[in-house]
Design an enzyme around this catalytic site. Structure first.
Site, PDB file in Angstrom:
ATOM      1  N   CYS A  90       0.415  -1.189  -0.157  1.00 11.91           N
ATOM      2  CA  CYS A  90      -0.407   0.392  -0.245  1.00 11.91           C
ATOM      3  C   CYS A  90       0.925   1.464  -0.080  1.00 11.91           C
ATOM      4  O   CYS A  90       0.579   2.348  -0.206  1.00 11.91           O
ATOM      5  CB  CYS A  90      -0.990  -0.102   1.379  1.00 11.91           C
ATOM      6  SG  CYS A  90      -1.879  -1.700   0.849  1.00 11.91           S
ATOM      7  N   HIS A 378      -8.804   3.107  -1.906  1.00 10.65           N
ATOM      8  CA  HIS A 378      -7.768   2.960  -1.943  1.00 10.65           C
ATOM      9  C   HIS A 378      -7.892   1.958  -3.050  1.00 10.65           C
ATOM     10  O   HIS A 378      -6.990   0.834  -2.907  1.00 10.65           O
ATOM     11  CB  HIS A 378      -7.074   2.405  -0.552  1.00 10.65           C
ATOM     12  CG  HIS A 378      -5.416   1.438  -0.131  1.00 10.65           C
ATOM     13  ND1 HIS A 378      -5.013   2.118  -0.376  1.00 10.65           N
ATOM     14  CD2 HIS A 378      -5.841   0.293   0.311  1.00 10.65           C
ATOM     15  CE1 HIS A 378      -3.675   1.999  -0.173  1.00 10.65           C
ATOM     16  NE2 HIS A 378      -3.617   0.215   0.503  1.00 10.65           N
ATOM     17  N   CYS A 408       0.541   2.172   6.791  1.00 11.63           N
ATOM     18  CA  CYS A 408       0.854   1.363   6.764  1.00 11.63           C
ATOM     19  C   CYS A 408       1.274   0.548   5.787  1.00 11.63           C
ATOM     20  O   CYS A 408       0.464   0.833   4.963  1.00 11.63           O
ATOM     21  CB  CYS A 408      -0.103   0.275   7.771  1.00 11.63           C
ATOM     22  SG  CYS A 408      -1.425   0.238   7.448  1.00 11.63           S
TER      23      CYS A 408
END
Length: 424
Positions: A90, A378, A408
């Protein structure tokens, strides 16, 4: 790093949209191309001036394994400009941006295009391993005639005929990220109601930001629209309370409403050496002041990395949380954000892990007032570009001098970065 400064000139993103909706006919490379083209048009930068292109993605399509190169060429960047793709879950776009910054600091480039993309509308679905093995042997087997062909079927089961979608569990731990987030929330005493209220705040903030036109400067219209279709401005605690636990059933606290959704999208940013930006007549938006990456135990602390990375970057930059005015915190899960905020403010956590150094409380009004990944969405490879662009624009609108970005990533990885508002 003191002798040369890396500046963020500008950034854009496509509207982030739920998977299998607006971009269901697009490949990831198509989204990347649109974002890079949009950035070049917005900045009016001559593509021939670009020294390097770095782009992040997570779920890779083998036909475009170096998606940075394919997207760059098809966006009008000259074929003579090198490009490579990075993947770090991510925080892939963050890695692309900071790798570009390091190229600038080392003198290997002055102008870098960076960013990232992701599509969940067209993920690579494979044959099972037994089927793949037999297909690779097929040419040799077929030379032996019908019996050779039949030999390929030996040992296969009905299960082997099922296709394989990309895994959503971590390779090393075998655990789905949502399970880890649920355990982290319980560990730090984050309740279901806390998470629901945080998620509602994210949606309301994002809806209000769009209504007030605060995203017009960074979201490129697609078919005339910039609104992002996961945002639910009318959500409420009553609606959230009806959702069932999504991971640990029946007693888990994370639901579909407090987890970021599968999303398609792309982002692109332009970074330069300060000297080159001023030479070309650009007014930078921010200085990329300091950054770090952290790695923690993926079994127990998978999503706790932002606390470690934030402690590192604040110490490295000589700042404290009192100096930070703008915070863009990646919202993988509401529980993950709230657990990290609890750890940051904890005396005991500081004593056990940082030798007594405590990050401190972060006022909620500084965090994601324009929404975050829970509401906006996302796309794994693209979110980092959104964080940098939104934080820089917030500072330009008068929210302060320093911004903290933190996120994170799967594998127990994390990133934190300090931006400084550029003063003319």
């Amino acid at each position: 790093m003191a002798s040369k400064r890396v500046v963020f000139v500008d950034g854009v993103r496509l509207p982030f949209q739920l998977a299998s909706t607006v971009y269901k006919k697009d490949l990831a490379v198509d989204l990347a191309q649109k974002a890079i083209k949009g950035l070049l048009v917005k900045t009016a930068l001559d593509p021939a001036l670009v020294d390097y292109v770095l782009y992040g993605t997570v779920i890779q399509e083998s036909k475009t394994s170096n998606i940075a190169r394919e997207a760059a060429i098809n966006s009008g960047v000259p074929k003579s400009v090198p490009a490579h793709t990075v993947t770090q879950a991510c925080i892939s776009a963050n890695q692309a941006i900071t790798t570009g910054a390091e190229k600038i600091l080392s003198g290997q480039a002055d102008i870098v295009l960076a960013g990232g993309c992701e599509t969940f509308s067209d993920v690579p679905i494979r044959f099972s391993k037994p089927i793949r093995s037999r297909l690779l042997q097929a040419g040799k087997a077929m030379k032996k005639g019908p019996m050779g062909a039949l030999s390929l079927l030996k040992g296969l089961t009905l299960k082997d005929l099922a296709p394989e979608a990309p895994a959503i569990s971590n390779y090393t731990t075998g655990e789905v990220m949502g399970h880890s987030a649920d355990r982290l929330a319980a560990r730090f005493g984050v309740s279901r109601e806390d998470q629901d209220l945080y998620a509602i705040r994210s949606h309301h903030n994002a809806a209000r930001a769009h209504e007030q036109g605060l995203y017009k400067d960074e979201v490129i219209p697609v078919d005339g629209e910039i609104f992002e279709n996961n945002i639910k401005g009318d959500t409420s605690i009553e609606k959230m309370a009806k959702l069932k636990p999504a991971f640990i059933k029946p007693h888990g606290t994370i639901t579909a409403g407090s987890a970021s959704p599968l999303t398609d999208g792309a982002s692109a940013v332009l970074i330069m050496s300060e000297e080159k930006a001023l030479e070309l007549g650009f007014t930078p938006k921010s200085i990329i002041k300091s950054w770090t990456y952290a790695a923690v135990d993926p079994f127990e602390d998978l999503l706790l990395g932002p606390t470690y990375a934030t402690a590192q970057v604040l110490r490295a930059s000589g700042l404290t949380m009192n100096d930070i005015d703008v915070v863009e915190f990646h919202e993988a899960f509401a529980g993950q954000v709230l657990a990290n905020l609890t750890a940051m403010a904890s005396d005991s956590f500081a004593a056990e892990n940082f030798g007594g150094y405590k990050i401190g409380d972060i006022p909620m009004e500084k965090i994601n007032p324009l929404g975050g990944s829970l509401s906006i969405g996302h796309p794994f490879g693209a979110t980092g570009g959104r964080l940098v662009t939104t934080a820089s624009n917030r500072m330009l609108r008068g929210e302060g001098k320093y911004a903290l970005l933190t996120a994170c990533a799967d594998g127990g990885l994390a990133h934190s970065c300090i931006l400084e508002r550029y003063e003319k």
